[in-house]
Design an enzyme around this catalytic site. Structure first.
Site, PDB file in Angstrom:
ATOM      1  N   THR A 179      51.173 118.623  28.955  1.00  0.00           N
ATOM      2  CA  THR A 179      49.960 119.605  29.428  1.00  0.00           C
ATOM      3  C   THR A 179      50.065 120.421  28.758  1.00  0.00           C
ATOM      4  OG1 THR A 179      48.485 117.334  29.902  1.00  0.00           O
ATOM      5  CG2 THR A 179      47.621 119.430  29.214  1.00  0.00           C
TER       6      THR A 179
ATOM      7  N   ASN B 261      50.889 107.331  22.592  1.00  0.00           N
ATOM      8  CA  ASN B 261      50.651 107.541  23.879  1.00  0.00           C
ATOM      9  C   ASN B 261      49.930 105.441  23.780  1.00  0.00           C
ATOM     10  OD1 ASN B 261      49.706 108.944  23.359  1.00  0.00           O
ATOM     11  ND2 ASN B 261      48.407 108.383  25.203  1.00  0.00           N
TER      12      ASN B 261
ATOM     13  N   SER C  37      58.006 115.310  28.835  1.00  0.00           N
ATOM     14  CA  SER C  37      57.314 115.745  30.553  1.00  0.00           C
ATOM     15  C   SER C  37      58.189 114.598  31.761  1.00  0.00           C
ATOM     16  CB  SER C  37      55.818 114.913  30.453  1.00  0.00           C
ATOM     17  OG  SER C  37      55.519 114.691  31.797  1.00  0.00           O
ATOM     18  N   ALA C  38      58.757 114.690  32.492  1.00  0.00           N
ATOM     19  CA  ALA C  38      59.964 113.822  32.695  1.00  0.00           C
ATOM     20  C   ALA C  38      58.851 112.709  33.357  1.00  0.00           C
ATOM     21  CB  ALA C  38      60.241 114.824  34.394  1.00  0.00           C
ATOM     22  N   HIS C  39      57.631 113.006  33.675  1.00  0.00           N
ATOM     23  CA  HIS C  39      57.387 111.787  34.936  1.00  0.00           C
ATOM     24  C   HIS C  39      57.387 110.626  34.055  1.00  0.00           C
ATOM     25  CE1 HIS C  39      53.024 111.580  33.926  1.00  0.00           C
ATOM     26  NE2 HIS C  39      53.337 112.358  33.284  1.00  0.00           N
TER      27      HIS C  39
ATOM     28  N   THR D  30      56.839 131.053  39.924  1.00  0.00           N
ATOM     29  CA  THR D  30      57.898 130.612  40.652  1.00  0.00           C
ATOM     30  C   THR D  30      58.090 128.995  40.204  1.00  0.00           C
ATOM     31  OG1 THR D  30      57.176 131.442  42.826  1.00  0.00           O
ATOM     32  CG2 THR D  30      59.079 130.240  42.922  1.00  0.00           C
TER      33      THR D  30
ATOM     34  N   CYS E  38      44.874 109.368  30.852  1.00  0.00           N
ATOM     35  CA  CYS E  38      44.237 110.495  30.938  1.00  0.00           C
ATOM     36  C   CYS E  38      43.077 110.506  30.743  1.00  0.00           C
ATOM     37  CB  CYS E  38      44.733 111.869  30.362  1.00  0.00           C
ATOM     38  SG  CYS E  38      46.450 112.303  30.167  1.00  0.00           S
TER      39      CYS E  38
HETATM   40  N1  PLP Z   1      51.125 113.755  25.736  1.00  0.00           N
HETATM   41  C1  PLP Z   1      51.488 112.489  25.917  1.00  0.00           C
HETATM   42  C2  PLP Z   1      52.226 111.665  24.429  1.00  0.00           C
HETATM   43  C3  PLP Z   1      50.932 111.890  26.973  1.00  0.00           C
HETATM   44  O1  PLP Z   1      51.373 110.427  27.230  1.00  0.00           O
HETATM   45  C4  PLP Z   1      51.096 112.714  27.765  1.00  0.00           C
HETATM   46  C5  PLP Z   1      50.589 111.771  29.205  1.00  0.00           C
HETATM   47  O2  PLP Z   1      49.747 111.343  29.022  1.00  0.00           O
HETATM   48  C6  PLP Z   1      50.754 113.920  28.276  1.00  0.00           C
HETATM   49  C7  PLP Z   1      51.194 114.585  26.092  1.00  0.00           C
HETATM   50  C8  PLP Z   1      50.865 114.856  29.015  1.00  0.00           C
HETATM   51  O3  PLP Z   1      51.691 115.053  29.777  1.00  0.00           O
HETATM   52  P1  PLP Z   1      51.329 115.330  31.507  1.00  0.00           P
HETATM   53  O4  PLP Z   1      51.326 114.073  31.712  1.00  0.00           O
HETATM   54  O5  PLP Z   1      53.047 115.713  31.562  1.00  0.00           O
HETATM   55  O6  PLP Z   1      50.598 116.283  31.412  1.00  0.00           O
END
Ligand code: PLP
Length: 399
Positions: free
Chosen positions: A77, A156, A204-206, A242, A330
């Site tokens: 994000t 996504n 994004s790592a997760h 940090t 989200c």
């Molecule tokens: N962009 C896409 C295509 C995503 O699927 C997501 C998370 O679902 C994000 C951005 C946001 O990433 P983060 O969860 O690391 O903020």
């Protein structure tokens, strides 16, 4: 319906993935013995700084870029927000027009919306029924005051993979910068920055078995977005705060493993997904498989189950221990139909009955069988009490 609370099947890997155990053991020392602040001048600090530098170099090497082009962030994000707002601010003298797509993640959509309030203009490119953007639409959308194009590498919700290389060439031929959100693609399909040609890329790592709350923005040398987070001199003065050392170390390790095992995982995950899609299409009537067939992430299966609410199916599957999603993570708090499915021309009443299943490396064929069985049972049960289904079958005359 039999409720099996002991059984848990996780099919929501596009929302997040479990942390890989190898990644966790790499991270652990940086929570305890090696806890230093990477900006401190003493040896505790330099140990932490060394770990951050190594992580940055590893990620850069995997992406085929310079380590000075990688900036750590708090996740996808922040990186998306930074790319959009940072370039908008830095290039506002050249123009105030940005081109994006109608199926971007909220992190892009919300940043664009905020810019509109500041006098910027945004063009949202349409997509075809499979979620694909047309290069000629991009070509027609670019104007003399366009400063940035931002189009996600893979979606996504439906997993559609965009022709980024071609889209990027169009933008560059008109002297416009190109950003791509690669959050869903990274770790699932091969991603080469030089091949794509993008100027900025979000990670994004997760989403690839790394920790939550850490990501990165690749920024090509010479491209200078304005800062988003100001404070200290971290990230070569570009992003204050940090550094989250364990998270950054974990992200690099997770990416290393994802790339090392990509071929094996791709095959396993795609085989499971294809088996699932085939089984659903055989066992459940009135379902629509949403998205592209070929240019698609291996983990994603998005179905619209006609005559029922996606939320009801989701909650019933949850009672059987099956985790999936009725939209992106989200926006799943919202009951609005998905903007992605609507942009693909799916009618709102069908979009309402849509569910995303996203597979991961730890899933098994047996879990797919269990899930298909529960979906079949639940869909039948929900349709039995659905007035829409009754009307469709002719049991109720509409007034
Ligand atoms: N962009 C896409 C295509 C995503 O699927 C997501 C998370 O679902 C994000 C951005 C946001 O990433 P983060 O969860 O690391 O903020």
């Amino acid at each position: 319906m039999i409720i099996n609370a002991n059984r848990r099947v996780y099919l929501d890997h596009s929302a997040t993935t479990p942390l890989d155990k190898e990644v966790l053991s790499e991270m652990l020392p940086y929570f305890t013995e090696q806890f230093g602040n990477a900006d401190s001048v003493h040896s505790f600090g330099s140990d932490a700084a060394f770990a951050v530098d190594s992580a940055r170099r590893k990620i850069a090497e995997i992406l085929g870029v310079k380590s000075t082009e990688i900036y750590f962030t708090s996740g996808g994000t922040e990186a998306d927000n930074w790319a959009i707002k940072g370039i908008a601010e830095a290039r506002k003298k050249k123009g105030k027009h940005i081109v994006t797509s109608s199926i971007e993640h909220a992190a892009i959509m919300s940043a664009c919306k905020q810019l509109v309030a500041q006098g910027y203009e945004i063009t949202y490119l349409p997509v075809d029924p499979f979620g694909l953007i047309s290069p000629s639409d991009l070509s027609s959308a670019i104007r003399s005051d366009t400063i940035l194009v931002s189009i996600m590498l893979a979606n996504n919700e439906v997993g559609t993979i965009q022709p980024i290389k071609e889209l990027c060439e169009i933008a560059h031929s008109r002297d416009v910068l190109f950003h791509s959100d690669a959050v869903q693609a990274m770790g699932s399909i091969p991603v080469s920055v030089s091949d794509l040609g993008v100027d900025l890329l979000t990670l994004s790592a997760h989403k690839f078995y790394g920790p939550k709350g850490v990501g990165a923005l690749y920024v090509k040398s010479g491209v200078k977005p304005d800062k988003l987070i100001i404070g200290g001199h971290q990230e070569r003065t570009m992003r204050g705060g940090t550094t989250n050392v364990p998270a950054v170390v974990g992200m690099a390790k997770a990416l290393e493993i994802a790339v090392r095992d990509l071929e094996k995982n791709y095959k396993h995950i795609k085989d499971l997904r294809d088996y699932f899609v085939d089984s659903i299409q055989k066992c459940v009537s009135h379902v629509k498989y949403n998205g592209e067939i070929k240019n698609r992430l291996p983990q994603n299966a998005n179905f619209s189950f006609e005559f029922i609410e996606g939320e009801s199916l989701l909650l019933n599957l949850d009672l059987c221990g099956i985790a999936c999603s009725s939209g992106s993570a989200c926006s799943s708090g919202s009951l609005e139909p998905s903007h992605v499915l609507l942009a693909m021309g799916i009618p709102p009443e069908i979009a309402h009955g849509s569910i995303r299943f996203s597979f991961g490396k730890e899933n098994t064929r047996e879990e797919v069988d269990y899930t298909v069985n529960k979906i079949q049972e639940t869909v039948n049960k929900l349709r039995e009490i659905s007035p829409l289904f009754a009307e469709f079958k002719g049991d109720i005359k509409s007034v």
